[in-house]
Design a protein around this motif. Sequence first.
Motif, PDB file in Angstrom:
ATOM      1  N   ALA A  33      44.599  40.452  43.435  1.00  9.35           N
ATOM      2  CA  ALA A  33      45.256  41.603  42.480  1.00  9.35           C
ATOM      3  C   ALA A  33      46.750  41.755  42.750  1.00  9.35           C
ATOM      4  N   PHE A  34      47.045  41.471  43.934  1.00 14.54           N
ATOM      5  CA  PHE A  34      48.653  41.478  44.137  1.00 14.54           C
ATOM      6  C   PHE A  34      49.416  40.330  43.638  1.00 14.54           C
ATOM      7  N   GLY A  35      48.696  38.953  43.967  1.00 16.09           N
ATOM      8  CA  GLY A  35      49.182  37.691  43.161  1.00 16.09           C
ATOM      9  C   GLY A  35      49.249  37.990  41.600  1.00 16.09           C
ATOM     10  N   ARG A  36      48.272  38.775  40.900  1.00 15.95           N
ATOM     11  CA  ARG A  36      48.307  38.840  39.493  1.00 15.95           C
ATOM     12  C   ARG A  36      49.384  39.909  39.008  1.00 15.95           C
ATOM     13  N   GLY A  37      50.184  40.607  40.048  1.00 16.10           N
ATOM     14  CA  GLY A  37      51.154  41.537  39.764  1.00 16.10           C
ATOM     15  C   GLY A  37      50.828  42.972  39.503  1.00 16.10           C
ATOM     16  N   GLU A  38      49.439  43.130  39.870  1.00 16.67           N
ATOM     17  CA  GLU A  38      49.083  44.676  39.842  1.00 16.67           C
ATOM     18  C   GLU A  38      49.808  45.576  40.754  1.00 16.67           C
ATOM     19  N   PRO A  39      49.675  46.743  40.651  1.00 18.60           N
ATOM     20  CA  PRO A  39      50.199  47.588  41.603  1.00 18.60           C
ATOM     21  C   PRO A  39      49.231  47.739  42.584  1.00 18.60           C
ATOM     22  N   VAL A  40      49.528  47.438  43.899  1.00 18.78           N
ATOM     23  CA  VAL A  40      48.669  47.192  45.161  1.00 18.78           C
ATOM     24  C   VAL A  40      48.999  48.169  46.286  1.00 18.78           C
ATOM     25  N   ARG A  41      48.570  48.642  46.937  1.00 17.39           N
ATOM     26  CA  ARG A  41      48.759  49.225  48.240  1.00 17.39           C
ATOM     27  C   ARG A  41      48.458  48.025  49.301  1.00 17.39           C
ATOM     28  N   ARG A  42      49.165  47.196  49.414  1.00 16.65           N
ATOM     29  CA  ARG A  42      48.845  46.132  50.314  1.00 16.65           C
ATOM     30  C   ARG A  42      48.601  46.631  51.729  1.00 16.65           C
ATOM     31  N   GLY A  43      47.373  46.383  52.035  1.00 16.37           N
ATOM     32  CA  GLY A  43      46.747  46.971  53.468  1.00 16.37           C
ATOM     33  C   GLY A  43      46.636  48.401  53.342  1.00 16.37           C
ATOM     34  N   GLY A  44      46.822  49.027  52.512  1.00 15.71           N
ATOM     35  CA  GLY A  44      46.859  50.593  52.433  1.00 15.71           C
ATOM     36  C   GLY A  44      48.169  51.033  52.514  1.00 15.71           C
ATOM     37  N   GLY A  45      49.153  50.034  52.351  1.00 26.13           N
ATOM     38  CA  GLY A  45      50.362  50.448  52.711  1.00 26.13           C
ATOM     39  C   GLY A  45      51.221  50.877  51.495  1.00 26.13           C
ATOM     40  N   GLU A  46      52.496  50.655  51.286  1.00 28.35           N
ATOM     41  CA  GLU A  46      53.224  51.403  50.105  1.00 28.35           C
ATOM     42  C   GLU A  46      53.289  50.490  49.039  1.00 28.35           C
ATOM     43  N   TRP A  96      59.416  43.127  38.672  1.00 29.26           N
ATOM     44  CA  TRP A  96      60.421  42.922  39.676  1.00 29.26           C
ATOM     45  C   TRP A  96      60.377  41.656  40.526  1.00 29.26           C
ATOM     46  N   GLU A  97      58.889  40.997  40.254  1.00 28.18           N
ATOM     47  CA  GLU A  97      58.774  39.887  40.954  1.00 28.18           C
ATOM     48  C   GLU A  97      59.384  38.509  40.263  1.00 28.18           C
TER      49      GLU A  97
END
Length: 136
Positions: A33-46, A96-97
């Motif tokens: 999901a992160f790789g697709r550019g979706e807003p993700v809380r990476r590892g529960g982070g920001e 932003w990416e």
Amino acid sequence: MQLHEGLRETYAGSWQGLTHAEIRERFPEEYAAFGRGEPVRRGGGELSTEVADRAVPPVLAAFEKLPEDGTLVVVSHGGTIRTMLGRLLGLDPSQWECFGGLSNCSWSVLGPGARGWRLLEHNAGSLPEPVIGDDT
């Protein structure tokens, strides 16, 4: 020189300290999901927008204190800088990416434009090199 907590790197929760290969193996759906550019809380982070929320205000406050024709130098991590650039330039977070990674010891330059900030240089100071995260 001033230090500001808001300019720290993105908090990546349980992803902190892991390699990209380890993250892909342990958190495949979240990483995809992160790789697709979706807003993700990476590892529960920001979220990236939360990083911009804390990083942009101290930069703007410091800019307001500059003498005429002064130069503000902001030093931070590449991910934090990318969120600041996107927010200051008024881009949608999904874009932003487009800045890609920022190589070590490189810089970006913003200047005044007709309707806000303009990006004058990005990833300047060295030839582009692979940056962690560009392998996705």
